[in-house]
Design a protein around this motif. Structure first.
Motif, PDB file in Angstrom:
ATOM      1  N   GLU A 129       0.714  -1.295   0.020  1.00 54.95           N
ATOM      2  CA  GLU A 129      -0.083   0.073  -0.058  1.00 54.95           C
ATOM      3  C   GLU A 129       0.843   1.298  -0.026  1.00 54.95           C
ATOM      4  O   GLU A 129       0.597   2.423  -0.433  1.00 54.95           O
ATOM      5  N   ALA A 130       1.882   1.116   0.516  1.00 58.12           N
ATOM      6  CA  ALA A 130       2.902   2.369   0.827  1.00 58.12           C
ATOM      7  C   ALA A 130       3.349   2.605  -0.546  1.00 58.12           C
ATOM      8  O   ALA A 130       3.510   3.836  -1.012  1.00 58.12           O
TER       9      ALA A 130
ATOM     10  N   GLN B 103       2.796   6.237  -2.902  1.00 58.96           N
ATOM     11  CA  GLN B 103       4.097   6.695  -3.461  1.00 58.96           C
ATOM     12  C   GLN B 103       3.790   6.970  -5.005  1.00 58.96           C
ATOM     13  O   GLN B 103       4.156   8.126  -5.389  1.00 58.96           O
TER      14      GLN B 103
END
Length: 142
Positions: free
Chosen positions: A23-24, A28
């Motif tokens: 998810e990160a 980004q």
């Protein structure tokens, strides 16, 4: 539905320009902007024309025509594309590709006899359609 499946639906690392596994990573990518070419891959994944998909994005088709395939879209447009990719992945998981595509264009009683595609222009609408898919998965009339 996994984040990797959603990224693959948008063209994978080849189109996105990077690997997306968490998810990160997706956040980004959204912040950096998704390449315009993603629109074509997302449309093809559902079996629709890119012009149809462009109708659901928070940008005019005329503005999109000015972009090259490698140009990065705004974070707002990128976020909307990811939301659509997640919805399409969920819909195909729940209903199968062909039935989901037909379901999107059909009149649904639970939506006030409106078509699900009429809800795809906003995040709120995408959430409503996603919840309807969840109800279908759980056997609740939708």
């Amino acid at each position: 539905m996994t984040i990797i499946a959603v990224a693959d639906r948008m063209g994978g690392a080849e189109v996105l320009g990077r690997s997306v596994r968490t998810e990160a990573d997706m956040m980004q990518l959204i912040e950096q902007g998704i390449p315009k070419a993603t629109i074509r891959y997302l449309a093809e994944s559902l079996g629709i024309e890119p012009k149809e998909l462009m109708q659901y994005l928070p940008v005019t088709p005329r503005n999109l025509q000015r972009y090259e395939d490698s140009d990065r879209l705004s974070d707002t447009v990128s976020d909307h594309i990811v939301a659509l990719a997640e919805l399409f992945e969920h819909g195909e998981d729940a209903l199968g590709k062909a039935y989901f595509r037909d379901w999107l264009r059909g009149s649904i009683v639970a939506l006030g006899n409106r078509r699900p595609v009429d809800f795809l222009k906003t995040h709120k609408g995408i959430g409503i359609i996603d919840r309807e898919l969840g109800r279908i998965e759980h056997g609740i009339f939708a």
